[in-house]
Design a protein around this motif. Structure first.
Motif, PDB file in Angstrom:
ATOM      1  N   ASP A  66      25.211  -4.491   1.316  1.00 59.14           N
ATOM      2  CA  ASP A  66      24.884  -5.533   0.352  1.00 59.14           C
ATOM      3  C   ASP A  66      24.043  -6.652   0.951  1.00 59.14           C
ATOM      4  O   ASP A  66      23.311  -7.341   0.252  1.00 59.14           O
ATOM      5  N   SER A  67      24.181  -6.864   2.251  1.00 59.20           N
ATOM      6  CA  SER A  67      23.453  -7.965   2.891  1.00 59.20           C
ATOM      7  C   SER A  67      22.037  -7.582   3.290  1.00 59.20           C
ATOM      8  O   SER A  67      21.281  -8.428   3.753  1.00 59.20           O
ATOM      9  N   ASP A  68      21.667  -6.314   3.129  1.00 60.31           N
ATOM     10  CA  ASP A  68      20.333  -5.864   3.528  1.00 60.31           C
ATOM     11  C   ASP A  68      19.248  -6.505   2.678  1.00 60.31           C
ATOM     12  O   ASP A  68      19.428  -6.712   1.478  1.00 60.31           O
ATOM     13  N   ARG A  69      18.131  -6.792   3.303  1.00 59.58           N
ATOM     14  CA  ARG A  69      16.967  -7.321   2.602  1.00 59.58           C
ATOM     15  C   ARG A  69      15.768  -6.450   2.922  1.00 59.58           C
ATOM     16  O   ARG A  69      15.704  -5.794   3.948  1.00 59.58           O
ATOM     17  N   ALA A  70      14.770  -6.463   2.038  1.00 58.16           N
ATOM     18  CA  ALA A  70      13.504  -5.739   2.227  1.00 58.16           C
ATOM     19  C   ALA A  70      13.718  -4.243   2.455  1.00 58.16           C
ATOM     20  O   ALA A  70      13.092  -3.635   3.313  1.00 58.16           O
ATOM     21  N   LEU A  71      14.643  -3.656   1.686  1.00 55.87           N
ATOM     22  CA  LEU A  71      14.831  -2.202   1.783  1.00 55.87           C
ATOM     23  C   LEU A  71      13.738  -1.486   0.984  1.00 55.87           C
ATOM     24  O   LEU A  71      13.271  -1.991  -0.036  1.00 55.87           O
ATOM     25  N   PRO A  72      13.364  -0.294   1.419  1.00 57.30           N
ATOM     26  CA  PRO A  72      12.368   0.485   0.667  1.00 57.30           C
ATOM     27  C   PRO A  72      13.019   1.119  -0.567  1.00 57.30           C
ATOM     28  O   PRO A  72      13.534   2.235  -0.498  1.00 57.30           O
ATOM     29  N   ILE A  73      13.013   0.400  -1.676  1.00 58.14           N
ATOM     30  CA  ILE A  73      13.724   0.852  -2.883  1.00 58.14           C
ATOM     31  C   ILE A  73      13.291   2.250  -3.299  1.00 58.14           C
ATOM     32  O   ILE A  73      14.110   3.075  -3.720  1.00 58.14           O
ATOM     33  N   VAL A  74      12.002   2.535  -3.158  1.00 55.46           N
ATOM     34  CA  VAL A  74      11.481   3.828  -3.592  1.00 55.46           C
ATOM     35  C   VAL A  74      12.096   4.983  -2.810  1.00 55.46           C
ATOM     36  O   VAL A  74      12.119   6.124  -3.277  1.00 55.46           O
ATOM     37  N   LEU A  75      12.648   4.698  -1.620  1.00 52.77           N
ATOM     38  CA  LEU A  75      13.197   5.764  -0.775  1.00 52.77           C
ATOM     39  C   LEU A  75      14.718   5.889  -0.819  1.00 52.77           C
ATOM     40  O   LEU A  75      15.269   6.825  -0.253  1.00 52.77           O
ATOM     41  N   LEU A  76      15.397   4.951  -1.471  1.00 57.26           N
ATOM     42  CA  LEU A  76      16.860   4.940  -1.400  1.00 57.26           C
ATOM     43  C   LEU A  76      17.498   6.183  -2.024  1.00 57.26           C
ATOM     44  O   LEU A  76      18.598   6.585  -1.630  1.00 57.26           O
ATOM     45  N   ASP A  77      16.830   6.784  -3.008  1.00 60.54           N
ATOM     46  CA  ASP A  77      17.370   7.994  -3.637  1.00 60.54           C
ATOM     47  C   ASP A  77      16.924   9.266  -2.930  1.00 60.54           C
ATOM     48  O   ASP A  77      17.375  10.361  -3.274  1.00 60.54           O
ATOM     49  N   TRP A  78      16.048   9.148  -1.981  1.00 58.19           N
ATOM     50  CA  TRP A  78      15.643  10.310  -1.196  1.00 58.19           C
ATOM     51  C   TRP A  78      16.793  10.692  -0.262  1.00 58.19           C
ATOM     52  O   TRP A  78      17.539   9.832   0.218  1.00 58.19           O
ATOM     53  N   THR A  79      16.938  11.969   0.006  1.00 57.89           N
ATOM     54  CA  THR A  79      17.946  12.384   0.972  1.00 57.89           C
ATOM     55  C   THR A  79      17.434  12.098   2.386  1.00 57.89           C
ATOM     56  O   THR A  79      16.226  11.962   2.610  1.00 57.89           O
ATOM     57  N   LEU A  80      18.372  12.017   3.309  1.00 53.64           N
ATOM     58  CA  LEU A  80      17.991  11.777   4.700  1.00 53.64           C
ATOM     59  C   LEU A  80      17.058  12.883   5.188  1.00 53.64           C
ATOM     60  O   LEU A  80      16.083  12.622   5.907  1.00 53.64           O
ATOM     61  N   GLY A  81      17.340  14.112   4.777  1.00 53.50           N
ATOM     62  CA  GLY A  81      16.490  15.236   5.193  1.00 53.50           C
ATOM     63  C   GLY A  81      15.061  15.092   4.707  1.00 53.50           C
ATOM     64  O   GLY A  81      14.103  15.404   5.429  1.00 53.50           O
ATOM     65  N   GLU A  82      14.885  14.635   3.474  1.00 51.06           N
ATOM     66  CA  GLU A  82      13.533  14.443   2.935  1.00 51.06           C
ATOM     67  C   GLU A  82      12.765  13.383   3.712  1.00 51.06           C
ATOM     68  O   GLU A  82      11.557  13.503   3.907  1.00 51.06           O
ATOM     69  N   VAL A  83      13.461  12.364   4.157  1.00 53.64           N
ATOM     70  CA  VAL A  83      12.799  11.275   4.885  1.00 53.64           C
ATOM     71  C   VAL A  83      12.391  11.709   6.284  1.00 53.64           C
ATOM     72  O   VAL A  83      11.243  11.507   6.706  1.00 53.64           O
ATOM     73  N   LEU A  91       5.075   8.274   4.732  1.00 59.31           N
ATOM     74  CA  LEU A  91       5.982   7.249   4.223  1.00 59.31           C
ATOM     75  C   LEU A  91       5.257   5.917   4.087  1.00 59.31           C
ATOM     76  O   LEU A  91       5.485   5.167   3.135  1.00 59.31           O
ATOM     77  N   ARG A  92       4.379   5.632   5.036  1.00 59.89           N
ATOM     78  CA  ARG A  92       3.629   4.372   5.006  1.00 59.89           C
ATOM     79  C   ARG A  92       2.725   4.276   3.791  1.00 59.89           C
ATOM     80  O   ARG A  92       2.487   3.186   3.250  1.00 59.89           O
ATOM     81  N   ASN A  93       2.226   5.396   3.317  1.00 61.87           N
ATOM     82  CA  ASN A  93       1.279   5.400   2.194  1.00 61.87           C
ATOM     83  C   ASN A  93       1.954   5.416   0.829  1.00 61.87           C
ATOM     84  O   ASN A  93       1.275   5.445  -0.196  1.00 61.87           O
ATOM     85  N   LEU A  94       3.287   5.416   0.809  1.00 67.33           N
ATOM     86  CA  LEU A  94       3.976   5.355  -0.475  1.00 67.33           C
ATOM     87  C   LEU A  94       3.754   3.990  -1.122  1.00 67.33           C
ATOM     88  O   LEU A  94       3.564   2.983  -0.415  1.00 67.33           O
ATOM     89  N   PRO A  95       3.766   3.924  -2.453  1.00 65.92           N
ATOM     90  CA  PRO A  95       3.578   2.633  -3.129  1.00 65.92           C
ATOM     91  C   PRO A  95       4.639   1.618  -2.714  1.00 65.92           C
ATOM     92  O   PRO A  95       5.811   1.949  -2.574  1.00 65.92           O
ATOM     93  N   ARG A  96       4.235   0.395  -2.511  1.00 64.59           N
ATOM     94  CA  ARG A  96       5.103  -0.739  -2.197  1.00 64.59           C
ATOM     95  C   ARG A  96       5.920  -0.543  -0.924  1.00 64.59           C
ATOM     96  O   ARG A  96       7.051  -1.001  -0.805  1.00 64.59           O
ATOM     97  N   VAL A  97       5.363   0.186   0.026  1.00 66.40           N
ATOM     98  CA  VAL A  97       6.000   0.343   1.333  1.00 66.40           C
ATOM     99  C   VAL A  97       5.088  -0.263   2.387  1.00 66.40           C
ATOM    100  O   VAL A  97       4.099   0.343   2.779  1.00 66.40           O
ATOM    101  N   GLY A  98       5.418  -1.486   2.797  1.00 66.29           N
ATOM    102  CA  GLY A  98       4.649  -2.168   3.830  1.00 66.29           C
ATOM    103  C   GLY A  98       5.446  -2.284   5.112  1.00 66.29           C
ATOM    104  O   GLY A  98       6.434  -1.581   5.330  1.00 66.29           O
ATOM    105  N   VAL A  99       5.015  -3.198   5.966  1.00 64.09           N
ATOM    106  CA  VAL A  99       5.652  -3.351   7.268  1.00 64.09           C
ATOM    107  C   VAL A  99       7.124  -3.736   7.122  1.00 64.09           C
ATOM    108  O   VAL A  99       8.004  -3.195   7.801  1.00 64.09           O
ATOM    109  N   LYS A 100       7.442  -4.689   6.234  1.00 61.85           N
ATOM    110  CA  LYS A 100       8.824  -5.118   6.054  1.00 61.85           C
ATOM    111  C   LYS A 100       9.710  -3.988   5.530  1.00 61.85           C
ATOM    112  O   LYS A 100      10.856  -3.821   5.952  1.00 61.85           O
ATOM    113  N   LYS A 101       9.174  -3.215   4.576  1.00 61.87           N
ATOM    114  CA  LYS A 101       9.960  -2.099   4.032  1.00 61.87           C
ATOM    115  C   LYS A 101      10.181  -1.024   5.087  1.00 61.87           C
ATOM    116  O   LYS A 101      11.235  -0.382   5.132  1.00 61.87           O
ATOM    117  N   LEU A 102       9.178  -0.826   5.936  1.00 68.49           N
ATOM    118  CA  LEU A 102       9.341   0.153   7.009  1.00 68.49           C
ATOM    119  C   LEU A 102      10.420  -0.291   7.989  1.00 68.49           C
ATOM    120  O   LEU A 102      11.208   0.522   8.483  1.00 68.49           O
TER     121      LEU A 102
END
Length: 364
Positions: A66-83, A91-102
């Motif tokens: 709950d305390s996490d900030r700047a999480l890559p929302i677009v990736l939260l539903d991806w499985t660990l294996g997919e990532v 991953l860097r080229n996904l929409p709204r994934v910048g340095v902070k999200k990485l």
């Protein structure tokens, strides 16, 4: 020839200036991404190892707090294996994934790498699956800001491993005032099939209720996390009531009955303090009159009159006291009754009168 301050108005193109700025931005971005790229490669290699394969089907959000900030929302539903089976560039080229999200992504991957897949995860899921056949799933705020699904699964596994699933929630609560009365006797097994989100989504389960439940699970996990499972069964009881029980068992071995002052100090006082801790000051005052710590025990009508309470309210508070003591100290009533019968022939009528009054509280 004078040039206009506006490049478009002067007919001159400003492309070189903007192109240079873009190059500078790209260089800065690449410089900031370099340590992230290296860390990703290291975690990727670690998590692709066969021993982590049991975790690959877990969604990345499983490790979010709950305390996490700047999480890559677009990736939260991806499985660990997919990532971990994609390149850093993908991953860097996904929409709204910048340095902070990485950076947020690497935090989650780091937590996944710290999970012991063969032990903690498998044990926890196995425990929840065994309970799910008997119980219904369906939860608000966590105990602490760093609580996530992985930790919750570990807590549940500890409960099952040490045979505590059938124990009532109220037995281990810090105070029964933290829980509504129907939850006092609810078995811990009721919550084993639930995910953390499932617990928070339950109807009428607000912040206070969920926090109280999580406190119980967290406390039991901290007590038994490193305890070996053996032929001994753990028994937990509030300190005050443990002292009262120890004194009572000692008295049963003695040939004489204690003085009334000793009974009040070493047996009744710890019980009254526990009642006040669990229910508040008013129930303690009522109970003091009922068992007679400062005089002869009073009847319910006399107590209602003295405390300016309705008769129904007085009975309700006495019932609450009985229920609280039954949850906290289930052996107390039978131990007290045995001692009362053992002491029935004693000439001290005053002491026996107090013992009978206390026994009535335990056995309503």
């Amino acid at each position: 020839m004078l040039l206009s301050a506006n490049p478009a108005a002067s007919g001159m193109m400003a492309e070189p200036f903007f192109r240079g700025e873009a190059i500078a931005r790209g260089a800065l971005s690449g410089w900031r991404e370099y340590p992230l790229r290296r860390k990703f490669a290291s975690l990727q290699a670690q998590l692709q190892a066969p021993q982590y394969e049991t975790l690959w089907q877990q969604p990345l959000g499983f490790w979010a707090c709950d305390s996490d900030r700047a999480l890559p929302i677009v990736l939260l539903d991806w499985t660990l294996g997919e990532v971990i089976h994609r390149s850093f560039a993908e991953l860097r080229n996904l929409p709204r994934v910048g340095v902070k999200k990485l950076a947020g992504l690497l935090t989650l991957l780091g937590r996944a790498a710290q999970t012991t897949p063969a032990e903690e995860r498998a044990t926890a899921l196995e425990a929840a699956d065994r309970s799910a056949t008997r119980l219904e799933p369906a939860t608000d705020e966590p105990l602490a800001s760093d609580l996530n699904e992985r930790i919750w699964q570990q807590w549940k596994a500890t409960i099952v491993r040490h045979g505590l699933a059938g124990e009532p929630l109220g037995r281990f609560s810090e105070s029964l005032q933290d829980l509504p009365k129907p939850l006092w006797s609810t078995a811990l097994s009721e919550f084993l099939p639930l995910s953390l989100d499932g617990l928070r989504a339950r109807k009428n389960y607000g912040t206070k209720r969920v926090t109280a439940i999580l406190q119980v699970f967290g406390l039991l996990h901290s007590l038994f996390e490193h305890a070996a499972v053996c032929h001994l069964c753990p028994r937990l009881i509030p300190n005050r009531l443990a002292a009262a029980e120890s004194w009572l068992r000692n008295q049963r071995e003695q040939a004489r009955l204690p003085e009334l002052a000793e009974l009040n100090r070493d047996f009744l006082l710890p019980i009254l303090e526990q009642v006040e801790h669990d229910l508040g000051r008013e129930p303690r005052e009522l109970l003091e009159l009922r068992i007679g710590t400062r005089g002869a025990p009073l009847g319910v009508s006399e107590i209602a009159s003295r405390l300016n309470l309705g008769l129904r309210r007085t009975y309700h508070i006495l019932d609450l006291c009985s229920a609280a003591l039954e949850i906290r100290w289930p052996q107390g009533g039978s131990l007290l009754q045995q001692w009362s019968r053992q002491s029935a022939g004693d000439p001290s009528k005053e002491l026996l009168c107090h013992l009978k009054a206390v026994a009535k509280v335990f056995c309503r």
